[in-house]
Design an enzyme around this catalytic site. Structure first.
Site, PDB file in Angstrom:
ATOM      1  N   CYS A   2       0.861  -1.174   0.000  1.00  0.00           N
ATOM      2  CA  CYS A   2       0.000   0.000   0.000  1.00  0.00           C
ATOM      3  C   CYS A   2       0.902   1.229   0.000  1.00  0.00           C
ATOM      4  CB  CYS A   2      -0.871   0.029   1.244  1.00  0.00           C
ATOM      5  SG  CYS A   2      -1.851  -1.459   1.427  1.00  0.00           S
ATOM      6  N   ARG A  27       1.662   1.348  -5.901  1.00  0.00           N
ATOM      7  CA  ARG A  27       1.819   0.425  -4.776  1.00  0.00           C
ATOM      8  C   ARG A  27       0.523  -0.299  -4.419  1.00  0.00           C
ATOM      9  NH1 ARG A  27       6.411   1.468  -1.949  1.00  0.00           N
ATOM     10  NH2 ARG A  27       5.565   0.344  -0.179  1.00  0.00           N
ATOM     11  N   TRP A  74      -3.716  -1.937  -1.455  1.00  0.00           N
ATOM     12  CA  TRP A  74      -3.642  -3.225  -2.148  1.00  0.00           C
ATOM     13  C   TRP A  74      -4.080  -4.240  -1.095  1.00  0.00           C
ATOM     14  CZ3 TRP A  74      -1.087  -7.959  -1.854  1.00  0.00           C
ATOM     15  CH2 TRP A  74      -1.040  -8.698  -3.043  1.00  0.00           C
ATOM     16  N   ASN A 100       0.719   0.512   6.061  1.00  0.00           N
ATOM     17  CA  ASN A 100       1.206  -0.359   4.990  1.00  0.00           C
ATOM     18  C   ASN A 100       1.942  -1.505   5.664  1.00  0.00           C
ATOM     19  OD1 ASN A 100       2.356  -1.520   2.697  1.00  0.00           O
ATOM     20  ND2 ASN A 100       4.119  -0.136   2.762  1.00  0.00           N
ATOM     21  N   GLY A 101       1.485  -2.738   5.400  1.00  0.00           N
ATOM     22  CA  GLY A 101       2.126  -3.896   6.025  1.00  0.00           C
ATOM     23  C   GLY A 101       1.066  -4.884   6.476  1.00  0.00           C
ATOM     24  N   GLU A 482      12.210 -14.162 -18.195  1.00  0.00           N
ATOM     25  CA  GLU A 482      11.810 -12.783 -17.929  1.00  0.00           C
ATOM     26  C   GLU A 482      10.737 -12.313 -18.928  1.00  0.00           C
ATOM     27  OE1 GLU A 482      11.753 -10.708 -15.809  1.00  0.00           O
ATOM     28  OE2 GLU A 482      11.586  -8.735 -16.719  1.00  0.00           O
ATOM     29  N   LYS A 486       6.928 -11.010 -18.155  1.00  0.00           N
ATOM     30  CA  LYS A 486       6.468  -9.677 -18.551  1.00  0.00           C
ATOM     31  C   LYS A 486       5.144  -9.766 -19.299  1.00  0.00           C
ATOM     32  CE  LYS A 486       8.312  -7.603 -16.854  1.00  0.00           C
ATOM     33  NZ  LYS A 486       9.330  -7.410 -15.871  1.00  0.00           N
ATOM     34  N   GLU A 489       2.248 -10.786 -16.950  1.00  0.00           N
ATOM     35  CA  GLU A 489       1.910  -9.743 -15.981  1.00  0.00           C
ATOM     36  C   GLU A 489       0.986  -8.674 -16.535  1.00  0.00           C
ATOM     37  OE1 GLU A 489       5.930  -8.329 -14.810  1.00  0.00           O
ATOM     38  OE2 GLU A 489       5.090  -8.293 -12.793  1.00  0.00           O
ATOM     39  N   HIS A 505      10.847 -32.878 -23.895  1.00  0.00           N
ATOM     40  CA  HIS A 505      10.603 -33.677 -22.691  1.00  0.00           C
ATOM     41  C   HIS A 505       9.212 -33.416 -22.114  1.00  0.00           C
ATOM     42  CE1 HIS A 505      14.688 -35.128 -22.759  1.00  0.00           C
ATOM     43  NE2 HIS A 505      15.116 -33.885 -22.892  1.00  0.00           N
ATOM     44  N   LYS A 604       3.523  -3.035  -6.992  1.00  0.00           N
ATOM     45  CA  LYS A 604       4.926  -2.821  -7.327  1.00  0.00           C
ATOM     46  C   LYS A 604       5.855  -3.450  -6.299  1.00  0.00           C
ATOM     47  CE  LYS A 604       8.335  -0.995  -9.611  1.00  0.00           C
ATOM     48  NZ  LYS A 604       8.704  -1.767 -10.827  1.00  0.00           N
TER      49      LYS A 604
HETATM   50  O1  M6R Z   1      11.412  -4.987  -5.696  1.00  0.00           O
HETATM   51  P1  M6R Z   1      11.878  -6.359  -6.099  1.00  0.00           P
HETATM   52  O2  M6R Z   1      12.849  -6.335  -7.218  1.00  0.00           O
HETATM   53  O3  M6R Z   1      12.383  -7.156  -4.933  1.00  0.00           O
HETATM   54  O4  M6R Z   1      10.583  -7.085  -6.621  1.00  0.00           O
HETATM   55  C1  M6R Z   1      10.616  -8.439  -6.972  1.00  0.00           C
HETATM   56  C2  M6R Z   1       9.408  -8.815  -7.779  1.00  0.00           C
HETATM   57  O5  M6R Z   1       8.238  -8.623  -7.019  1.00  0.00           O
HETATM   58  C3  M6R Z   1       9.304  -8.011  -9.068  1.00  0.00           C
HETATM   59  O6  M6R Z   1      10.441  -8.151  -9.853  1.00  0.00           O
HETATM   60  C4  M6R Z   1       8.078  -8.475  -9.883  1.00  0.00           C
HETATM   61  O7  M6R Z   1       8.267  -9.767 -10.358  1.00  0.00           O
HETATM   62  C5  M6R Z   1       7.834  -7.467 -11.003  1.00  0.00           C
HETATM   63  N1  M6R Z   1       6.451  -7.120 -11.047  1.00  0.00           N
HETATM   64  C6  M6R Z   1       8.239  -7.961 -12.343  1.00  0.00           C
HETATM   65  O8  M6R Z   1       7.888  -7.133 -13.376  1.00  0.00           O
END
Ligand code: M6R
Length: 609
Positions: A2, A27, A74, A100-101, A482, A486, A489, A505, A604
């Site tokens: 958050c 966030r 969030w 936040n937490g 990666e 992406k 996501e 396999h 984020k």
């Molecule tokens: O802040 P961080 O790099 O530790 O975050 C790790 C992951 O949560 C972050 O890379 C996440 O996978 C991203 N949304 C990828 O785009």
């Protein structure tokens, strides 16, 4: 998860809070709220959904007052709703809290409070905090907060205001980020620096369990024991526009375009060019003793973990040292074997990811030395690691990580090359050749970006494919991981990554006419193997896009389409080959009418488990 903000000063608090919350929407964005004190009482307004719904709600009424707190959420406990939005208040509505937490013992505290007659309004864990502060309040808000903290287990960044203690905001953090901004005649709090930049560049970073009391004209700090402490003011020299869209439709596209500059910034300070070119990591405290490690363990989550996978290949190749690369969320619950001669590289854009921090703390306890690669100055990771190498990427706002990833790669290469050089594996000539290649890479990324329309056109023809598979070998496999992340996501396309040799396999059973296969082909020694794999998926009806070098014709006959990246040394290609995949994900998301900056169900910074 958050975002929290707070303001006390001479201005009207509401517009400042809303403006600051806009910078934190990345966030969390399932609901938002503010509480403002007008000299007599607190007004709380909350709304489910994006911040704009809160703005609409308060547009027709003026909420006066020059002290307030705000929140963008969030959801973790309780669905997104007006009631579950923060701020939360005590029963009388005179104490308001943003959080936040996660309060891990909230159920126990709730039962205890209910037994004392408290009736709860929301399903959140946070509400217990407001009631506990009220319970402990005896005319001194600071004391009530301190007593409440002793009863909380879990993580928190808190902003608290109270109408009977109207001259100050109390703020505190534990395992969740919080920054205090010091302006002229005003003070602010925020979960992240971009929310403050319009008001001040002078900030204090709170350490775990430190408390800040913000007044209009001053700020006082206290440690866990309640002793007054002095804190160092840090001047942030980011450009305000770095945290804004600057003409791009989305933060993600802006951040993809910022990669050449971010790569240059990350590299420049670390290269010595006296007699011959060499890597200078002295500024971060890296000396020859680090390279004597028996093993390197890399720990991270998500995209940062993918940077770690590249790291494994790079360290093994350049430094001939064993490397384990672990997902922090697995590592922290395993029974790993520690050796004090290990070094840990912990990678995290935010420096606040809960699993990553837990893994780092375990490793530290086990006696390992820690190198942090992070983008956020003053983050928890940066503060707790032995050495910090910053990715000078500037604020990354879009949920999908792009420039943080490529700059993480830059850092990884620099450390791996330095290891290789110090361990006598890499000759001076090899090192110079690699430094030269890294120096060119920002311009090459720029060149690649100038062809982005090619990827845009490809995305407009393929965005509605129901399955997308990314495949490659070695470094290209890491980038396949990666790229698949992406795409899933931000476009919600079912995408997976495979080490191309693994295809037969099992995964090839999934391939049909509806499948898009992106084959990343930059490892020259394995071109023939990749060519066979592409033929295999094409024979089952898949459409194949190949990403390879701009002067390479090997795949011209096999692929349906080829996207070309500038030539560099094979092990360094990840920094370039990921860019078309980032663009592809971005354009697919836009074509599907989605908001790539705010993908559903994601936030984020994952500061809770
Ligand atoms: O802040 P961080 O790099 O530790 O975050 C790790 C992951 O949560 C972050 O890379 C996440 O996978 C991203 N949304 C990828 O785009």
């Amino acid at each position: 998860m958050c975002g929290i903000v707070g303001y006390i000063g001479d201005e009207e608090a509401t517009p400042v809070l809303i403006n600051a919350l806009k910078k934190l929407e990345y966030r969390g964005y399932d609901s938002a709220g503010i509480a403002v004190f007008n000299g007599e009482s607190l007004t709380v307004r909350k709304a489910k959904g994006a911040l704009k719904f809160l703005e609409q709600k308060i547009a027709t009424e003026i909420i006066k007052g020059s002290m307030g707190i705000g929140h963008t959420r969030w959801a973790t406990h309780g669905e997104p709703s007006d009631i579950n939005s923060h701020p939360h208040t005590d029963v009388s509505g005179s104490i308001a809290v943003v959080h936040n937490g996660i309060i891990e013992n909230h159920a126990k505290l709730k039962t205890w409070l209910e037994n004392h007659g408290v009736v709860f309004k929301s399903q959140t864990d946070t509400e217990v905090i407001a009631h506990l502060i009220d319970f402990h309040y005896n005319g001194d808000l600071l004391k009530a907060v301190q007593e409440t903290l002793q009863r909380l287990e879990g993580s928190y960044a808190l902003g608290v205001i109270c109408q009977s203690d109207p001259e100050r905001i109390i703020a505190v953090r534990k395992d969740s980020p919080l920054v205090v901004g010091a302006g002229k005649g005003e003070h602010l709090i925020a979960s992240d620096v971009p929310a403050l930049l319009e008001y001040t560049r002078d900030v204090y970073y709170l350490q775990d369990k430190e408390i800040a009391c913000l007044y209009r004209d001053r700020v006082e700090f206290f440690d866990e024991e309640g002793q007054a402490i002095q804190k160092e003011l840090t001047h942030v020299d980011w450009d305000v526009t770095a945290a804004e869209k600057g003409g791009y439709e989305h933060f993600m596209l802006k951040e993809i375009h910022e990669q050449p500059k971010a790569l240059t910034d990350t590299l420049r300070a670390r290269i010595k060019t006296y007699a011959s070119k060499s890597i200078n990591l002295e500024e971060i405290g890296f000396d020859a003793s680090w390279a004597k490690a028996h093993r390197v363990v890399i720990c991270a989550c998500g995209t940062a973990w993918h940077a770690g996978v590249v790291g494994k290949y790079a360290f093994e190749h350049y430094a001939r040292i064993p490397v384990d690369v672990d997902m922090a969320s697995e590592y922290r619950y395993r029974d790993p074997i520690f050796d004090p001669a290990d070094i840990f590289i912990i990678i995290s854009q935010s420096g606040e990811t809960a699993d990553t921090l837990a893994a780092m703390r375990m490793a530290k306890k086990g006696g390992a030395r820690i190198i942090a690669i992070t983008n956020v100055v003053g983050s928890t990771l940066a503060r707790e690691a032995d050495l910090v190498m910053y990715t000078w990427a500037g604020p990354e706002i879009a949920v999908a990580s792009t420039k943080a990833f490529t700059t993480q790669l830059m850092c990884i290469y620099l450390i791996a090359l330095q290891f290789g050089s110090l361990r006598g594996v890499l000759s001076e000539k090899d090192l110079e050749e690699h430094i030269g290649a890294l120096e060119k890479i920002a311009d090459q990324a720029e060149k690649l970006l100038s062809n982005k329309e090619e990827i845009q056109r490809f995305a407009s023809r393929n965005f509605n494919k129901t399955k997308a598979f990314f495949m490659g070998r070695l470094f290209d496999y890491a980038i396949s991981l990666e790229s698949a992340l992406k795409l899933k996501e931000i476009s919600y396309t079912h995408s997976e990554a495979f080490a191309a040799g693994e295809l037969k396999h099992g995964p090839i059973a999934l391939v049909d006419e509806a499948t898009l296969v992106v084959a990343i082909c930059t490892q020259t020694a394995l071109f023939d193997k990749m060519d066979s794999n592409i033929k295999e998926v094409k024979a089952r009806g898949a459409t194949a896009l190949v990403i390879t070098y701009d002067d390479e014709t090997y795949f011209d006959k096999t692929a349906d389409e080829v996207f070309r990246i500038p030539r560099t040394l094979d092990p360094l290609t990840p920094i370039l080959s990921v860019i078309p995949c980032q663009l592809f994900a971005y354009y697919c998301s836009v074509q599907r009418g989605l908001d790539p900056d705010k993908p559903r169900n994601l936030a984020k910074s994952v500061t809770v488990e």
